[in-house]
Structure formats: structure tokens, C-alpha cells
Design a protein around this motif. Structure first.
Motif, PDB file in Angstrom:
ATOM      1  N   PHE A 197       0.817  -1.201   0.000  1.00 23.10           N
ATOM      2  CA  PHE A 197       0.000   0.000   0.000  1.00 23.10           C
ATOM      3  C   PHE A 197       0.857   1.260   0.000  1.00 23.10           C
ATOM      4  O   PHE A 197       0.394   2.334  -0.392  1.00 23.10           O
ATOM      5  N   GLY A 198       2.106   1.141   0.397  1.00 23.86           N
ATOM      6  CA  GLY A 198       3.004   2.285   0.318  1.00 23.86           C
ATOM      7  C   GLY A 198       3.150   2.815  -1.092  1.00 23.86           C
ATOM      8  O   GLY A 198       3.378   4.017  -1.293  1.00 23.86           O
ATOM      9  N   ALA A 199       3.001   1.945  -2.090  1.00 23.23           N
ATOM     10  CA  ALA A 199       3.095   2.386  -3.479  1.00 23.23           C
ATOM     11  C   ALA A 199       1.957   3.330  -3.827  1.00 23.23           C
ATOM     12  O   ALA A 199       2.141   4.297  -4.580  1.00 23.23           O
ATOM     13  N   GLU A 200       0.762   3.079  -3.296  1.00 25.52           N
ATOM     14  CA  GLU A 200      -0.376   3.966  -3.538  1.00 25.52           C
ATOM     15  C   GLU A 200      -0.130   5.340  -2.922  1.00 25.52           C
ATOM     16  O   GLU A 200      -0.430   6.376  -3.535  1.00 25.52           O
ATOM     17  N   ILE A 201       0.426   5.353  -1.718  1.00 24.69           N
ATOM     18  CA  ILE A 201       0.726   6.632  -1.073  1.00 24.69           C
ATOM     19  C   ILE A 201       1.816   7.367  -1.849  1.00 24.69           C
ATOM     20  O   ILE A 201       1.734   8.588  -2.069  1.00 24.69           O
ATOM     21  N   ALA A 202       2.844   6.637  -2.285  1.00 25.15           N
ATOM     22  CA  ALA A 202       3.920   7.263  -3.052  1.00 25.15           C
ATOM     23  C   ALA A 202       3.384   7.855  -4.354  1.00 25.15           C
ATOM     24  O   ALA A 202       3.769   8.970  -4.750  1.00 25.15           O
ATOM     25  N   ALA A 203       2.477   7.149  -5.011  1.00 27.09           N
ATOM     26  CA  ALA A 203       1.893   7.666  -6.248  1.00 27.09           C
ATOM     27  C   ALA A 203       1.065   8.916  -5.980  1.00 27.09           C
ATOM     28  O   ALA A 203       1.078   9.869  -6.778  1.00 27.09           O
ATOM     29  N   THR A 204       0.350   8.929  -4.882  1.00 26.20           N
ATOM     30  CA  THR A 204      -0.439  10.107  -4.508  1.00 26.20           C
ATOM     31  C   THR A 204       0.462  11.320  -4.298  1.00 26.20           C
ATOM     32  O   THR A 204       0.174  12.427  -4.781  1.00 26.20           O
ATOM     33  N   LEU A 205       1.567  11.117  -3.590  1.00 27.49           N
ATOM     34  CA  LEU A 205       2.485  12.227  -3.329  1.00 27.49           C
ATOM     35  C   LEU A 205       3.168  12.698  -4.611  1.00 27.49           C
ATOM     36  O   LEU A 205       3.392  13.897  -4.805  1.00 27.49           O
ATOM     37  N   ALA A 206       3.470  11.764  -5.512  1.00 27.45           N
ATOM     38  CA  ALA A 206       4.111  12.134  -6.779  1.00 27.45           C
ATOM     39  C   ALA A 206       3.174  12.952  -7.657  1.00 27.45           C
ATOM     40  O   ALA A 206       3.615  13.839  -8.397  1.00 27.45           O
ATOM     41  N   SER A 207       1.864  12.663  -7.579  1.00 23.27           N
ATOM     42  CA  SER A 207       0.925  13.384  -8.437  1.00 23.27           C
ATOM     43  C   SER A 207       0.428  14.676  -7.813  1.00 23.27           C
ATOM     44  O   SER A 207       0.199  15.668  -8.518  1.00 23.27           O
ATOM     45  N   ASP A 208       0.280  14.703  -6.474  1.00 23.39           N
ATOM     46  CA  ASP A 208      -0.349  15.855  -5.827  1.00 23.39           C
ATOM     47  C   ASP A 208       0.621  16.771  -5.091  1.00 23.39           C
ATOM     48  O   ASP A 208       0.229  17.866  -4.676  1.00 23.39           O
ATOM     49  N   ALA A 209       1.868  16.319  -4.915  1.00 26.15           N
ATOM     50  CA  ALA A 209       2.842  17.162  -4.207  1.00 26.15           C
ATOM     51  C   ALA A 209       4.180  17.188  -4.931  1.00 26.15           C
ATOM     52  O   ALA A 209       5.221  17.441  -4.310  1.00 26.15           O
ATOM     53  N   LEU A 210       4.162  16.958  -6.243  1.00 25.08           N
ATOM     54  CA  LEU A 210       5.409  16.822  -6.996  1.00 25.08           C
ATOM     55  C   LEU A 210       6.294  18.066  -6.889  1.00 25.08           C
ATOM     56  O   LEU A 210       7.506  17.957  -6.659  1.00 25.08           O
ATOM     57  N   MET A 211       5.693  19.220  -7.024  1.00 19.96           N
ATOM     58  CA  MET A 211       6.493  20.438  -7.052  1.00 19.96           C
ATOM     59  C   MET A 211       7.056  20.803  -5.689  1.00 19.96           C
ATOM     60  O   MET A 211       7.959  21.634  -5.576  1.00 19.96           O
ATOM     61  N   GLN A 212       6.550  20.176  -4.633  1.00 17.29           N
ATOM     62  CA  GLN A 212       7.065  20.433  -3.285  1.00 17.29           C
ATOM     63  C   GLN A 212       8.109  19.402  -2.854  1.00 17.29           C
ATOM     64  O   GLN A 212       8.791  19.590  -1.837  1.00 17.29           O
ATOM     65  N   LEU A 213       8.215  18.287  -3.578  1.00 18.42           N
ATOM     66  CA  LEU A 213       9.157  17.234  -3.192  1.00 18.42           C
ATOM     67  C   LEU A 213      10.598  17.682  -3.434  1.00 18.42           C
ATOM     68  O   LEU A 213      10.936  18.190  -4.503  1.00 18.42           O
ATOM     69  N   ARG A 214      11.424  17.451  -2.443  1.00 19.53           N
ATOM     70  CA  ARG A 214      12.853  17.753  -2.557  1.00 19.53           C
ATOM     71  C   ARG A 214      13.676  16.496  -2.796  1.00 19.53           C
ATOM     72  O   ARG A 214      14.896  16.593  -3.003  1.00 19.53           O
ATOM     73  N   ALA A 215      13.043  15.336  -2.704  1.00 21.65           N
ATOM     74  CA  ALA A 215      13.715  14.054  -2.923  1.00 21.65           C
ATOM     75  C   ALA A 215      12.663  13.026  -3.325  1.00 21.65           C
ATOM     76  O   ALA A 215      11.485  13.187  -3.003  1.00 21.65           O
ATOM     77  N   PRO A 216      13.063  11.978  -4.047  1.00 21.89           N
ATOM     78  CA  PRO A 216      12.093  10.930  -4.385  1.00 21.89           C
ATOM     79  C   PRO A 216      11.554  10.261  -3.124  1.00 21.89           C
ATOM     80  O   PRO A 216      12.274  10.087  -2.138  1.00 21.89           O
ATOM     81  N   VAL A 217      10.289   9.912  -3.155  1.00 20.15           N
ATOM     82  CA  VAL A 217       9.675   9.222  -2.021  1.00 20.15           C
ATOM     83  C   VAL A 217      10.348   7.861  -1.833  1.00 20.15           C
ATOM     84  O   VAL A 217      10.585   7.128  -2.796  1.00 20.15           O
TER      85      VAL A 217
END
Length: 335
Positions: free
Chosen positions: A279-299
């Protein structure tokens, strides 16, 4: 939860299995439609004694032993729920639940949709899950992602006695089916204050257990214990980690997760289920799509491995450790 010193007459030190027992007792006292069924739950109180004493108090018509037949347990629960009862069924271990998939996926989760809202299916399926108690493989697996994929089926996982008490009471009151997965490694790990007068906790919401601004650590169930310990280690290195307990996997509270990672810019997801399709993959995909511009490192995901849970001699090597979580977090900070 209220401070124990403010309301000592109601806040009791309970471990997680005791909190489950109290929640069942309270629900059965409040609503005569709540009934319990499962293998050895009545006379013996279940394998982990979560239902101990309830048959003596409420009688055999409301606390029922069943044959060793998970498909039958789930089918009976669907029938009861559709006709006005609120069954709470126990599957002895999560590894035995697969015989009940037909009833849970094809009937319980679809009943409201199939009848256009004429019928609902207010049932709870309780199942101990996860490793850490030196049990055989079928007693120790974590396949929560399988059930989180099913529309109409809530998947709820407590990580402390207070959340077990509050979330189970909410699950029993829910008009739709809930799979309530209990991390058995936490059953008797520690006693913590539980306010029995607190309102049921909300389903479908993540809980922020610890605020932070440098990195977000996301987990659920028993792994919250290691995740909080990892946050303590990171604090000693000057890294302020925010810790989020997902609690309800389906439906997922994406807003809380996205808000946290948008603030910190970094995320480590921790679960003991296998890596692939976890299920961590679903959360990672959510963060990649909805918080991409705020990420400073890959999930990053810190998980179990793509193998069956090993026997107890190697169980500790399989499960994510505090050291693995800390290492992943520090790599995130250096990215």
C-alpha cells in the motif's frame, strides 16, 4: 484523548487487546443488534482472548462459536448485516481470511451498490495480522493492500490501545463493511491510558502523531512503534520528523498526507508488507501526483521483502527496523 489526571475515573491503562475487549463490550451494551461470531471466541475468548468474558455477560445468542469455516463466518455475517444485525466476526489469523474473499468482495462490499441503497452491510471483520510473535508464516503475513483495492470495503488498522478502542467503536457504528486488522505484535506490548468516555475516533482520517518540518514518516499498525522510535533517533541528529499514522487505508485520507509532505518536502513510507504492490506504493503515487512540485527528494519506501514471511529465526531480518528507517530518512535529507 483527555489527560488521565483530568479524568482518572474513566481513563484506564489498557493494552491493545484489552482495549478491543472494552470496545466490544461497550458496543454490545449500547446496541442489542451487535453480535459476535468466530472460531473459539465464545467459550475460550479467542486465540488472543480479545472476547474473553463477553459470552458470560451477553449470553450465547450474542457471542457465538462457529465451525472452522471462514467462508461460512463471512457469509453468515453478510446475511445478518443485511437483515438488521451488526455482526462483528473474528477471523483467527489474517492468513486464514482468503476463504472468505468471495463473501467480502462479491457480496459485503457490493451490497449497497447492488441494491441501489435499499440494503447496507454494517459488519466488521476482525483479524490479527502481521509478524513479530514468532508464529508460522500463515499467521504472520500482511496483505492489507489486497483488501484496500476493493471499493466499498473499509480497511482500518489501529496502532495503539486508544486508537483501537476509538476506531473499533466507529467501525461497529459504520453502515458499511469494515475490515479491522489488529497488529498482534502490539496486543500486549504496553499499557497506555484509554479514556472510555471519549467519542469514537473518525474513520477515513490519518492521525499526525508527531509534528515536524524536515521530513514526513508515514506508517500504520505495528510499524508505528518503530517509526516513532526512528523519529526520536532523527531528533538527536537535529532532524525534525513528522509522523503520520494512516489508520484507515481505504478510503485514504490523501489531504493530510499531501499537506504534510508539501510542508516537509520529503517522505519515507514504512510497512512490513512486501515491497511490490504494497500500500506504500499507492501513497507514493499520490504524493508524486499531488505534491510533486514540493518534493525535494524521491519518495522512499522501507518495507518487508518480496518473499513469504520467514519463520521466527529470520523474522526480525524481514521486518523493517529502526535502523533501516533512520538510514532512509538521512539519505532523503542528503538528496
Amino acid at each position: 484523548m483527555h489527560n488521565a489526571q483530568q479524568r482518572p475515573q474513566h481513563a484506564l491503562p489498557l493494552n491493545l487487546v484489552e482495549a478491543i475487549n472494552r470496545a466490544l463490550f461497550q458496543a454490545m451494551s449500547d446496541d442489542h443488534r451487535v453480535v459476535l461470531l468466530g472460531e473459539d471466541i465464545a467459550t475460550n475468548g479467542g486465540v488472543f482472548r480479545a472476547t474473553e468474558g463477553l459470552k458470560a455477560h451477553f449470553g450465547f445468542r450474542r457471542v457465538m462459536d462457529t465451525p472452522l469455516a471462514e467462508n461460512l463466518i463471512a457469509g453468515l455475517s453478510v446475511g445478518m448485516a443485511s437483515q438488521g444485525l451488526k455482526p462483528v466476526a473474528e477471523i483467527q489469523f489474517m492468513g486464514f481470511i482468503y476463504a472468505a474473499l468471495e463473501q467480502l468482495i462479491s457480496h459485503a462490499a457490493r451490497l449497497r451498490h447492488r441494491t441501489r441503497g435499499r440494503l447496507s452491510c454494517p459488519l466488521v471483520i476482525r483479524a490479527p495480522f502481521g509478524g513479530g510473535i514468532h508464529a508460522p508464516e500463515h499467521h504472520s503475513e500482511s496483505t492489507e493492500a489486497l483488501f484496500a483495492h476493493v471499493p466499498g470495503l473499509r480497511v482500518v488498522i489501529p496502532s495503539s490501545p486508544a486508537r483501537a478502542y476509538g476506531l473499533l467503536r466507529a467501525a461497529i457504528s459504520c453502515p458499511d463493511p469494515v475490515l479491522f486488522l489488529e497488529p498482534k505484535r502490539l496486543y500486549r506490548l504496553q499499557r497506555l491510558p484509554v479514556d472510555l468516555d471519549d467519542a469514537p475516533l473518525p474513520l477515513d482520517r490519518c492521525f499526525t502523531l508527531r509534528p515536524g518540518e524536515d521530513i514526513t514518516l508515514v506508517s500504520w499498525g505495528a510499524m508505528i512503534h518503530e517509526t516513532l522510535a526512528a523519529a526520536d533517533h532523527l531528533a538527536q541528529a537535529g532532524i525534525k520528523a513528522e509522523v503520520i499514522d494512516v489508520a484507515t487505508l481505504n478510503p485514504l485520507d490523501r489531504d493530510t498526507l499531501v499537506a504534510s509532505v508539501s510542508k516537509t518536502g520529503r517522505a519515507v513510507i514504512v510497512h512490513e508488507a512486501p515491497f511490490t504492490g504494497g500500500f506504500g506504493a499507492e501513497i507514493a503515487a499520490t504524493l508524486a501526483s499531488d505534491a510533486l512540485m514540493q518534493l525535494r527528494a524521491p519518495v522512499t519506501r522501507v518495507t518487508g521483502y518480496d518473499t513469504p514471511m520467514p519463520y521466527f529465526a529470520m523474522e526480525r531480518e524481514y521486518m523493517p527496523s529502526v535502523e533501516r528507517i533512520v538510514e532512509a530518512a538521512k539519505q532523503q535529507m542528503e538528496y
